[in-house]
Write a protein that holds these residues in place. Structure first.
Motif, PDB file in Angstrom:
ATOM      1  N   ARG A 186      -5.311   0.085   1.479  1.00 55.06           N
ATOM      2  CA  ARG A 186      -5.219  -0.514   0.149  1.00 55.06           C
ATOM      3  C   ARG A 186      -4.497   0.421  -0.832  1.00 55.06           C
ATOM      4  O   ARG A 186      -4.532   1.639  -0.683  1.00 55.06           O
ATOM      5  N   ARG A 214     -10.670  -5.293  -7.912  1.00 56.68           N
ATOM      6  CA  ARG A 214     -11.326  -5.624  -6.635  1.00 56.68           C
ATOM      7  C   ARG A 214     -10.780  -6.940  -6.089  1.00 56.68           C
ATOM      8  O   ARG A 214     -10.531  -7.087  -4.890  1.00 56.68           O
ATOM      9  N   ASN A 217      -7.616  -6.517  -4.390  1.00 60.35           N
ATOM     10  CA  ASN A 217      -7.738  -5.657  -3.201  1.00 60.35           C
ATOM     11  C   ASN A 217      -7.231  -4.244  -3.476  1.00 60.35           C
ATOM     12  O   ASN A 217      -6.594  -3.611  -2.630  1.00 60.35           O
TER      13      ASN A 217
END
Length: 545
Positions: A186, A214, A217
């Motif tokens: 990520r 979040r 991602n």
């Protein structure tokens, strides 16, 4: 080619500097005594600082001429960072007054991720004097980012460069691994808020930005807050503070800086000029999430239109700033074209998308007219993102609209039939969730979708009662409804997720806000809601028993 301040130099002096490119340093030496003397002699002759950039094989990549106080290091972005975060380059330059490494030298070391920053003192006779050098430290609890060392002369420099750099890289990798999982694919972000609002409001907004991250991602490494007396028009925050944040981010392996406030094109450009870390703002993060979530033709057209309208003003004096938008978070969608033609192409594309959106809107209008002629009541679900609107729609109509515990999990409008006793039914529609500071370009693009709300007989305003900031979210939704000229449509306030709130608090809150409490996960809690819907949709009839 020699770079920097070449004004006033003779051709013989330029040729002497060009000969530096033919020098080769043994890979295990920081610099040879012969090259050090050559640099200091040329520096004394010109009365200017001279610098060189070398790779780990000892090859001279750049020769730089400065003034009597500093040199300006050229763009090194073509040389990538290794796993340790180092670029594999070192900078060696002269100091005419025997001064130690300056703060600018240390900032360049940290911002450019150099192996070493070295300063050679130039004696009155042009011979090399003391040697000051610095290297980066791994992230730690202290504020120091670099270690600075000094030896009296080049002949006292006893450093096996190869072994030193191998040890330094291993130490930096260990330090980085303690703060972040290097195998995590990520993108790694630092969230930044620069605001003069009360600290609690800033923290609340950053909490929401964390949830947006979040959803996109992102792995959030750190959060930074600054409350300046006055906002900096070039960097939003102070120049020293932004350098500190970037250096900290590079230490931790960050790949993205996400600002909670909208950045001007100038601010994006000036911050991006300091670092190769991508720089985006809250609006761009939301646009990226929308680009991920759009599945229908309507949604895709609207998201691309919003992205193009966001990018267009940022094409002015683009330089390297827009290159930060390519790939990954903040880079999905239409991408970028060359500066000479991209403005025209983007304007043409915006025109075509707006026409396509108008055609799609006419199709939706015809479908809405059919529903109106059928005299079927229309109920539209509105509310803050992640309030549970799609979950409630699924539970009411026993359908399977996508749901997930993320902001903007569903973007495309969904319409279902909700059946009541006595062969009666309503059309119930789920719309995109709202959020504070919703980008204007996005709100404008989605106005065509939100036209569905104009024909609604009732707006079902769903609120996440378990959220500690639910009152602010109610106010944010009300403001957006007012902006959309929908404030006059009747509304029914529904408090969702009552199962996550202490039972003794639910009834007083419902009475205070004149709301109906439900849990979208428990159909047994729907009885009061169904009674209220029937009473609102068929006013002249008795409510359902």
């Amino acid at each position: 080619m020699i770079q920097g301040n070449l004004a006033g130099l003779k051709s013989s002096q330029l040729q002497a500097l060009e000969r530096i490119y033919r020098r080769r340093i043994p890979a295990n030496e920081l610099i040879s005594s012969e090259l050090a003397r050559y640099l200091t002699e040329r520096s004394r002759e010109l009365n200017r600082q001279i610098g060189i950039i070398l790779d780990r094989q000892g090859k001279v990549l750049h020769v730089i001429v400065g003034d009597d106080r500093e040199i300006v290091i050229p763009d090194l972005s073509d040389y990538g960072l290794g796993r340790s975060g180092l670029r594999g380059l070192r900078c060696i330059h002269t100091h005419l007054k025997g001064e130690p490494l300056s703060q600018d030298d240390l900032n360049d070391l940290a911002l450019l991720r150099l192996d070493l920053m070295v300063a050679l003192s130039v004696g009155e006779d042009g011979l090399p004097g003391s040697v000051n050098y610095a290297y980066l430290l791994p992230p730690g609890p202290g504020e120091r980012t670099a270690e600075v060392l000094s030896v009296p002369s080049i002949y006292h420099l006893n450093l096996d460069l190869g072994a030193f750099l191998r040890g330094l890289e291993a130490e930096l990798e260990r330090g980085m691994a303690e703060t972040v999982d290097l195998s995590d694919p990520r993108e790694k972000a630092i969230l930044i808020s620069v605001s003069q609002q009360p600290r609690q409001e800033i923290e609340d907004s950053l909490d929401e930005l964390t949830e947006l991250s979040r959803t996109a991602n992102l792995l959030v490494l750190d959060r930074v807050v600054q409350r300046p007396r006055q906002l900096n028009p070039r960097y939003l925050m102070g120049e020293g503070k932004i350098k500190e944040v970037i250096i900290r981010g590079l230490q931790m392996g960050a790949t993205l800086l996400v600002f909670d406030q909208d950045l001007t094109p100038t601010q994006v450009r000036t911050i991006s000029a300091m670092t190769e870390i991508k720089v985006i703002d809250r609006s761009q993060l939301i646009l990226d999430i929308f680009a991920r979530r759009a599945h229908t033709l309507d949604g895709k057209v609207q998201v691309e239109l919003a992205q193009l309208k966001y990018i267009l003003p940022r094409l002015m004096g683009k330089g390297t700033a827009m290159s930060r938008l390519m790939g990954g978070i903040g880079g999905r969608g239409p991408g970028e074209t060359k500066l000479e033609i991209d403005r025209r192409r983007i304007r043409d594309r915006i025109t075509r998308l707006e026409k396509q959106l108008d055609n799609l809107a006419r199709g939706r209008f015809q479908r809405r007219q059919k529903r109106i002629r059928a005299a079927v009541p229309i109920v539209s679900i509105v509310g803050y993102t992640n309030a549970g609107k799609s979950t409630l729609l699924n539970a009411l109509t026993q359908s399977a609209v996508f749901t997930e515990n993320l902001l903007f999990a569903t973007l495309d409008t969904s319409t279902r039939r909700l059946r009541f006793p006595q062969e009666r039914e309503v059309i119930i529609t789920d719309t995109v969730g709202f959020i504070r500071q919703l980008p204007k370009s996005l709100l404008g693009a989605f106005k065509s979708t939100l036209e569905e709300l104009e024909d609604a007989d009732l707006l079902l305003h769903v609120v996440d009662l378990s959220n500690p900031r639910f009152e602010e979210q109610i106010a944010a939704v009300e403001r957006i409804l007012t902006d959309l000229d929908l404030a006059l449509i009747p509304r029914l306030l529904v408090f969702n997720k009552i199962d996550q709130v202490p039972a003794e608090e639910v009834s007083p809150l419902c009475r205070r806000f004149q709301a109906i409490g439900v849990s979208a996960l428990d159909r047994r809690s729907f009885v009061p809601l169904m009674q209220a819907l029937q009473a609102r949709c068929w006013i002249d009839e008795e409510p359902m028993a």
